[in-house]
Design an enzyme around this catalytic site. Structure first.
Site, short mmCIF file in Angstrom:
data_model
loop_
_atom_site.label_atom_id
_atom_site.label_comp_id
_atom_site.label_asym_id
_atom_site.label_seq_id
_atom_site.Cartn_x
_atom_site.Cartn_y
_atom_site.Cartn_z
N LYS A 28 -11.45 -10.08 -19.93
CA LYS A 28 -11.86 -8.86 -19.17
C LYS A 28 -10.48 -8.26 -19.05
O LYS A 28 -9.51 -8.64 -18.66
CB LYS A 28 -12.41 -9.46 -17.94
CG LYS A 28 -13.07 -8.07 -17.39
CD LYS A 28 -13.81 -8.60 -16.04
CE LYS A 28 -14.44 -7.73 -15.39
NZ LYS A 28 -15.22 -7.99 -14.01
N SER B 18 -19.86 -5.95 -13.99
CA SER B 18 -18.93 -5.35 -14.57
C SER B 18 -18.39 -6.02 -15.82
O SER B 18 -17.62 -5.35 -16.79
CB SER B 18 -17.77 -4.96 -13.75
OG SER B 18 -17.08 -6.11 -13.19
N SER C 141 -20.39 -9.96 -11.05
CA SER C 141 -20.09 -9.42 -12.28
C SER C 141 -20.03 -10.50 -13.44
O SER C 141 -19.53 -10.00 -14.50
CB SER C 141 -18.81 -8.54 -12.08
OG SER C 141 -19.22 -7.27 -11.61
N1 GLN Z 1 -22.24 -4.49 -9.39
C1 GLN Z 1 -21.23 -4.84 -7.90
C2 GLN Z 1 -20.60 -3.73 -7.91
O1 GLN Z 1 -20.73 -2.71 -8.51
C3 GLN Z 1 -20.34 -5.95 -8.59
C4 GLN Z 1 -19.32 -5.83 -9.34
C5 GLN Z 1 -18.30 -7.07 -9.46
O2 GLN Z 1 -18.89 -8.10 -9.11
N2 GLN Z 1 -17.18 -6.78 -9.83
O3 GLN Z 1 -19.48 -3.51 -6.93
#
Ligand code: GLN
Length: 485
Positions: free
Chosen positions: A79, A154, A178
């Protein structure tokens, strides 16, 4: 068949025995990037030259009779919010478009030491804020099962890299879901370890008390092998745990007779898509047929998880992101006064969602509102953790859906941040409590999109999650389905 279709264990063995060269693995991965990336937008950058050099040195090591490690020659997508020395690491943001960190994240070093090869950096929502990768400065990643749909987020690029066959494994990070949510949307397996199990050193921080790095792969067994490499104490991360690291891969082979599975009423209430519900119920039956027992449990505060998360995470983000001020890192907008340089740099280089989070976070921490918002959220966070503690007195694993739906269409929630935030409804509480969670494929919707099953356990019980997931995967073949490319 590509060499990359093998399990990680088989692939590393084939490379170690000289049957397949590390160079062949890299070639196969790069060929797949070339074939898929234009349509899917999975990788933001590749590491082709460095990967070929690494492959050559691994092959030379093996030719000289040396041990090249448990991940010898295995290509891995990382990532792009995780630092790779000398290689651009953007966090999906214009702010870091040209930022090449001077050091590797601890997990990158661990993967290298184990013989893995970083094949490139995978797309993500800007600073990991999002559930669809639509917030990436570098454009949306499409779902390999349907290019009309998002890959999730994400870690959408990391999930799509595995689903599209670019790499047999990838690394993601999970702050509110995410790793698990994109794993669910892309039909792969991904685990968010216990907070502290895997070093966060070199992960570009979003919300430091929630962030956790973890592996994504085609099977639980592959994730377990990666967990063996990633886990363990790190002096460079002050919240890194000192707990012993079990042999997760060996533990996968144990049976799950009398494993107590908690079914939480709150995970099956309104909002859950019927097809997702049916697949999850089937999966629970399959686990029962392996000897697990089900127990009803209650997580009464879980309904506040999304609201709590969307106070805590933006508060921490607003603090973490203050370092991007135009003085340090790469981007700077010229201005007469210093204060204008700060604000111009941030205005021009942060995307809309990141700005929204910074505003939410600074507001929630501002004097007069901090008690009502940040402090209250921290108290509810404790109640969520207490619910888990009570549940784990009665059960070993909590089982339910990972996400209420399958992957949604690109653009579907673009104008409605709240609808997007609800994608985290079943995942965010694990981050708030620090407990681990895994998502694994358990079926498909009638329109052919993957459905994910989530298992959660008590702190440091990843072995139990991985073993339950692996045993399920020995009985079912959802995880071996591949999208048509
Ligand atoms: N969807 C969540 C957010 O937008 C989680 C994101 C994540 O786990 N990095 O914060």
């Amino acid at each position: 068949m590509s060499v990359l279709d093998n399990s990680i264990e088989q692939l590393a063995q084939q490379v170690s025995s000289g049957d397949v060269s590390a160079a062949q693995c890299v070639d196969a991965s790069i060929a797949q990037i070339r074939a898929q990336n234009d349509s899917l937008n999975v990788m933001i950058s590749d590491c082709e030259d460095a990967a070929r050099e690494r492959a050559a040195s691994i092959d030379a090591k093996i030719a000289a009779g040396e041990n090249a490690g448990p991940l010898a020659g295995v290509p891995i997508a990382i990532k792009d919010g995780i630092c790779t020395a000398g290689h651009v690491t953007t966090a999906g943001s214009k702010m870091l478009e040209n930022f090449a960190p001077p050091y590797d994240a601890t997990i990158v070093q661990r993967l290298n030491d184990a013989g893995a090869i970083c094949i490139g950096k995978a797309n993500l929502d800007e600073f990991a804020m999002g559930s669809s990768t639509e917030n990436s400065f570098f454009g949306v990643t499409k779902n390999p099962w349907s290019t009309e749909c998002v890959a999730g987020g994400s870690s959408g690029g990391s999930a799509a890299a595995v689903a599209s066959g670019i790499a047999p494994a990838s690394i993601g990070s999970d702050t509110g879901g995410s790793i698990r949510q994109p794993a669910s949307f892309c039909g792969i397996t991904g685990i968010k370890p216990t907070y502290g199990r895997v070093s966060r050193f070199g992960l570009i921080a979003f919300a430091s008390s929630l962030d956790q790095i973890g592996p994504m792969a085609r099977s639980a067994k592959d994730c377990a092998i990666l967990m063996n490499v990633l886990s363990g104490h790190d002096v460079k991360d002050s919240t890194s745990a000192r707990n012993d690291v079990p042999d997760f891969a060996a533990d996968c082979e144990q049976d799950i007779k009398r494993l107590r599975l908690g079914i939480c009423r709150q995970h099956f209430e309104e909002g859950l898509n019927e097809e997702v519900k049916a697949s999850v119920e089937e999966a629970i039956k399959a686990l029962e047929s392996l000897g697990a027992e089900t127990v009803e449990i209650d997580l009464p505060h879980t309904k506040h998880a999304v609201a709590t998360y969307y106070v805590v995470a933006p508060c921490e983000a607003s603090s973490n992101l203050s370092r991007f001020d135009g003085v340090r890192y790469t981007s700077r907008e010229p201005a007469e006064k210093l204060i204008d340089m700060y604000s111009q740099t941030r205005k021009v280089n942060f995307g809309e969602e990141v700005i929204r989070r910074i505003l939410l976070g600074t507001y929630s921490l501002s004097s007069g509102y901090d008690h009502e918002l940040y402090k209250k959220a921290s108290q509810v966070r404790r109640l969520i953790k207490n619910d888990y503690d009570a549940a784990f007195e009665k059960v070993d694993v909590i089982v339910g859906p990972t996400v209420p739906t399958t992957a949604f269409k690109i653009g579907q929630h673009a104008q409605d941040p709240l609808a997007m935030y609800l994608a985290d409804i079943y995942t965010a509480s694990a981050n708030l409590a620090g407990v681990p969670g895994i998502s694994l494929p358990c079926g498909f919707s009638s329109d052919g999109m993957p459905i994910g099953l989530q298992l959660q356990s008590n702190m440091f019980w990843e072995s139990t999650l991985l073993k339950a997931a692996h045993q399920y995967q020995t009985q079912t073949d959802w995880h071996s389905k591949r999208p048509q490319s």
